[in-house]
Write a protein that holds these residues in place. Structure first.
Motif, short mmCIF file in Angstrom:
data_model
loop_
_atom_site.label_atom_id
_atom_site.label_comp_id
_atom_site.label_asym_id
_atom_site.label_seq_id
_atom_site.Cartn_x
_atom_site.Cartn_y
_atom_site.Cartn_z
N SER A 68 0.84 -1.20 0.00
CA SER A 68 0.00 0.00 0.00
C SER A 68 0.87 1.25 0.00
O SER A 68 0.55 2.25 -0.66
CB SER A 68 -0.96 0.00 1.20
OG SER A 68 -0.25 0.05 2.42
N SER A 69 2.01 1.20 0.71
CA SER A 69 2.89 2.37 0.73
C SER A 69 3.64 2.51 -0.61
O SER A 69 3.90 3.62 -1.07
CB SER A 69 3.88 2.30 1.90
OG SER A 69 4.67 1.13 1.84
N ALA A 70 3.96 1.37 -1.25
CA ALA A 70 4.58 1.42 -2.57
C ALA A 70 3.62 2.03 -3.58
O ALA A 70 4.01 2.86 -4.42
CB ALA A 70 5.00 0.02 -3.02
N ILE A 71 2.34 1.64 -3.49
CA ILE A 71 1.32 2.21 -4.37
C ILE A 71 1.21 3.71 -4.15
O ILE A 71 1.07 4.49 -5.10
CB ILE A 71 -0.04 1.52 -4.11
CG1 ILE A 71 -0.03 0.09 -4.67
CG2 ILE A 71 -1.18 2.31 -4.75
CD1 ILE A 71 -1.21 -0.76 -4.24
N GLN A 72 1.28 4.13 -2.90
CA GLN A 72 1.22 5.57 -2.61
C GLN A 72 2.36 6.32 -3.28
O GLN A 72 2.16 7.38 -3.87
CB GLN A 72 1.26 5.80 -1.10
CG GLN A 72 1.06 7.26 -0.70
CD GLN A 72 1.09 7.47 0.81
OE1 GLN A 72 1.12 6.51 1.58
NE2 GLN A 72 1.07 8.71 1.23
N ILE A 93 -4.85 0.20 -10.25
CA ILE A 93 -4.25 -0.67 -9.24
C ILE A 93 -4.98 -2.01 -9.22
O ILE A 93 -6.21 -2.06 -9.11
CB ILE A 93 -4.30 -0.03 -7.85
CG1 ILE A 93 -3.54 1.32 -7.87
CG2 ILE A 93 -3.70 -0.95 -6.79
CD1 ILE A 93 -3.87 2.21 -6.70
N CYS A 94 -4.23 -3.10 -9.32
CA CYS A 94 -4.81 -4.45 -9.32
C CYS A 94 -4.03 -5.32 -8.34
O CYS A 94 -2.84 -5.10 -8.11
CB CYS A 94 -4.73 -5.07 -10.71
SG CYS A 94 -5.37 -4.02 -12.03
N GLN A 95 -4.68 -6.34 -7.79
CA GLN A 95 -3.99 -7.27 -6.90
C GLN A 95 -4.17 -8.70 -7.39
O GLN A 95 -5.27 -9.11 -7.75
CB GLN A 95 -4.45 -7.11 -5.46
CG GLN A 95 -5.93 -7.26 -5.21
CD GLN A 95 -6.28 -7.11 -3.73
OE1 GLN A 95 -5.42 -7.15 -2.85
NE2 GLN A 95 -7.56 -6.96 -3.46
N SER A 96 -3.08 -9.45 -7.37
CA SER A 96 -3.10 -10.84 -7.85
C SER A 96 -3.56 -11.82 -6.78
O SER A 96 -3.91 -12.96 -7.09
CB SER A 96 -1.71 -11.25 -8.33
OG SER A 96 -0.80 -11.28 -7.22
#
Length: 339
Positions: free
Chosen positions: A78-82, A97-100
């Protein structure tokens, strides 16, 4: 309901060609400032809104980055996405943003979907199940820049932004040795993944430097969820009463181990010392506070975004790829400090 105003409505209101209106709205030097001002004022008066998507598609750009992570719920991701989103926003890009959810099949579907959406670039941290990378060929075949961050596949030509996993594993293990521990267990993720392979290599190197034997039985491979850490610690305590420390390749499994040790009425770090990896916020709250390796998701995200944006803006992807390795820092807390 009335239709949205078009460039033809502006042209009709001003009695000029629609092609002139189009050029003015695209800031063409072929239109005088006086005419351009008149057109922009009329566009605002009529409530005209440009179709940015259609305009971008004509230019073969979408100003969009696709980001794939294993789990958005993990603090690191989440912090990397930020970090990615903040950097992309300043450059005028949106982020999908997608999650595997650690599933290869889901990751494959997401990759195909992002290519179909014509993203300008893709950043990915691969799932634990991703051991074959053929599904990523479609990205390169479509000329879309691709940057791996944190988890990567060790393939020539790839660009990566990583934490120094080897040094992190070495520092965590050596810290435990400096605290007087001699029988150190390592909780690892799948060793086909480079990050866990490198953290394990760091663990082994620290043991070798301090003349401590490497024991295969002291390596436990799981998906590193909290329940995995609990069960792994339970298994260790049931068969080995000499273990005095644990280095876990992530914080969640380390926290599971802490809960198991406390349930068995053993003391931390007096009986068993523990170090995790990733510096999750919960690591400062749990009792005792968890020693860990800090990997700045924000910094990794910003660095990865800057790298891929440079490829997009320069319209050039280096054939050899680039790898940026960021420093890993040990944070000592009460779960490991005996001295």
């Amino acid at each position: 309901m009335s239709n949205k105003p078009t460039i033809h409505d502006i042209a009709k209101a001003l009695n000029i060609d629609s092609s002139t209106v189009s050029r003015a709205l695209n800031n063409s030097p072929r239109v005088t400032l006086k005419t351009k001002t008149k057109i922009l004022e009329k566009a605002q008066e009529l409530g005209y809104k440009r179709n940015v998507l259609a305009s971008n598609l004509r230019k073969n750009v979408t100003n969009t980055l696709g980001v794939i992570v294993p789990r958005i719920s993990r603090y690191f991701f989440s912090s990397a996405i930020q970090g990615i989103e903040e950097t992309a926003y300043l450059a005028g890009y949106n982020v999908i943003i997608c999650q595997s959810l650690e599933q290869l099949e889901r990751e494959q579907s997401i990759v195909n979907g992002l290519v179909e959406k014509r993203v300008d670039g893709m950043l990915i941290s691969i799932s634990m199940e991703t051991l074959n990378y053929q599904h990523l060929d479609i990205v390169k075949n479509n000329g879309i820049p691709l940057v791996f961050f944190d988890r990567h596949c060790n393939v020539e030509g790839n660009s990566n932004v990583l934490i120094d996993d080897f040094k992190g594993g070495f520092d965590a293990t050596e810290h435990l040795i400096f605290q007087g521990n001699k029988d150190i267990v390592h909780f690892s993720g799948p060793n086909e993944l480079e990050i866990y392979k490198n953290r394990l290599a760091g663990y082994k190197a620290a043991l070798k430097k301090h003349n401590l034997p490497f024991k295969k039985d002291n390596i436990i491979v799981t998906r590193l969820m909290e329940e995995d850490g609990f069960k792994s610690m339970q298994s260790i305590l049931n068969k080995n009463d000499k273990v005095d420390a644990v280095f876990s390749a992530n914080d969640m499994a380390a926290i599971g181990a802490i809960k198991c040790i406390k349930e068995c009425q053993l003391k931390i770090p007096e009986d068993i010392a523990i170090v995790g990896f990733s510096n999750e916020p919960i690591s400062t709250v749990i009792e005792p506070a968890l020693s860990t390796i800090d990997q700045s998701g924000m910094q990794i995200g910003k660095t990865a975004a800057k790298l891929i944006l440079s490829y997009i803006e320069n319209k050039q992807i280096p054939e050899t790829g680039e790898t940026i390795v960021l420093k890993a820092n040990l944070i000592e807390r009460n779960s490991s400090k005996r001295n």
